[in-house]
Write an enzyme that holds these catalytic residues in place. Structure first.
Site, PDB file in Angstrom:
ATOM      1  N   GLY A  13       6.335 -42.911 -45.519  1.00 63.00           N
ATOM      2  CA  GLY A  13       5.546 -43.990 -44.937  1.00 63.00           C
ATOM      3  C   GLY A  13       5.425 -45.175 -45.894  1.00 63.00           C
ATOM      4  O   GLY A  13       5.384 -45.005 -47.119  1.00 63.00           O
ATOM      5  N   HIS A  29       1.979 -39.249 -39.942  1.00 61.61           N
ATOM      6  CA  HIS A  29       2.997 -38.209 -40.138  1.00 61.61           C
ATOM      7  C   HIS A  29       3.818 -38.030 -38.865  1.00 61.61           C
ATOM      8  O   HIS A  29       5.037 -37.822 -38.922  1.00 61.61           O
ATOM      9  CB  HIS A  29       2.339 -36.862 -40.470  1.00 61.61           C
ATOM     10  CG  HIS A  29       1.557 -36.849 -41.741  1.00 61.61           C
ATOM     11  ND1 HIS A  29       0.196 -36.778 -41.778  1.00 61.61           N
ATOM     12  CD2 HIS A  29       1.964 -36.906 -43.037  1.00 61.61           C
ATOM     13  CE1 HIS A  29      -0.223 -36.766 -43.032  1.00 61.61           C
ATOM     14  NE2 HIS A  29       0.834 -36.853 -43.820  1.00 61.61           N
TER      15      HIS A  29
END
Ligand code: PAF
Length: 297
Positions: A154, A37
């Site tokens: 991601g 993150h």
């Protein structure tokens, strides 16, 4: 950094930024922030004038019997990370704020759902019915609330990334979806908030997933283009490491995720395995980099 729980207050704050012509970057998360993150947040902070992070454990992307109730939550630590990384606004809505039907005792549900049908019944979609539309629906809602210019996802959740890119393109959302490379532990294990579920005995075995995909990468680099051969090579590594609860090993077109028998030039190699209570997923791109992927989608 300012923290918001309510949609109208966040909107007022972001409207003022937009009036100043500031570029808003957005990182949607379910919290339990880790270095993966942080890579998304750092990229957003570098590329945008202001970065918004949302933390919302989205009930409609969890199936019955999945880990919604015990999904790791640590808001104090997550807020600290966001503050340190230069996030402008943290959005932490309650379930009832995002799904008013869940106020009181009603189940969280969205009467309107966003679907990307071509992706919903394959791989992650097949393994987790309803999951993908839960993700696209919550992302559509969050995009409408935040109205970012750029949103960061991601590579690890590859099918999610492709579904979001598809949704944004098909619904003409004025958002650039930016894929960010998977962040890994030194031994190769892809970071995931759920890795905390791995027992000390399971953790060393979990590394076999990335090792197996690496073997696929090695064969591709050596000239192998037969998808069955790559799938079998990945399976061999997994089984030899004792990861025989394999959900899928797939070689697919990196843009459409359609299954390939032969790789003409590029592909994505994906796998999902179960280890104890955990489902691990991972992927590698073959013959294409993430930047090329971004440009050509
Ligand atoms: O990848 C995640 O953490 C979630 O699927 C997302 C994109 C925040 C939607 O809830």
């Amino acid at each position: 950094m300012r923290s918001f729980q309510q949609i109208p207050e966040l909107r007022t704050h972001l409207n003022a930024l937009r009036e100043e012509k500031l570029v808003i970057g957005f990182v949607p998360t379910m919290g339990a922030l880790h270095d993966g993150h942080i890579a998304l947040i750092r990229r957003a902070v570098t590329e945008c004038d202001r970065t918004v992070v949302s933390i919302f454990v989205n009930p409609i992307q969890f199936g019955p019997g999945e880990d919604f109730d015990r999904y790791p939550r640590d808001l104090a630590q997550d807020s600290r990370i966001c503050q340190e990384e230069g996030v402008d606004a943290l959005f932490v809505p309650a379930v009832g704020e995002m799904f008013p039907s869940a106020d009181g005792d009603g189940p969280a549900e969205s009467p309107t759902r966003v679907h990307v049908p071509a992706l919903e019944d394959i791989l992650e979609g097949a393994a987790r019915p309803g999951h993908l539309s839960g993700v696209t629906t919550i992302c559509a809602k969050l995009f409408n609330i935040v109205q970012p210019r750029r949103a960061y996802f991601g590579q690890k959740d590859y099918q999610q990334l492709i579904a979001i890119q598809r949704m944004v393109a098909d619904l003409c959302m004025p958002i650039t979806v930016v894929p960010v490379a998977t962040v890994r532990e030194p031994d190769g294990l892809a970071l995931s908030s759920r890795n905390v579920y791995l027992s000390p005995e399971e953790r060393p075995r979990a590394v076999a997933l990335s090792a197996a995909l690496k073997e696929g990468e090695r064969l591709y680099a050596a000239g192998e283009r037969n998808a069955d051969t790559l799938r079998e090579a990945v399976r061999d590594v997994l089984v030899r490491a004792g990861l025989s609860a394999i959900e899928y090993i797939e070689v697919a077109d990196p843009r459409t995720m359609v299954r390939l028998n032969h790789i003409d030039d590029e592909a994505v190699l994906l796998a999902a395995v179960r280890i104890g209570a955990l489902r691990l997923i991972d992927n590698v791109l073959l013959g294409i980099t993430l930047n090329q992927h971004l440009r050509r989608l």
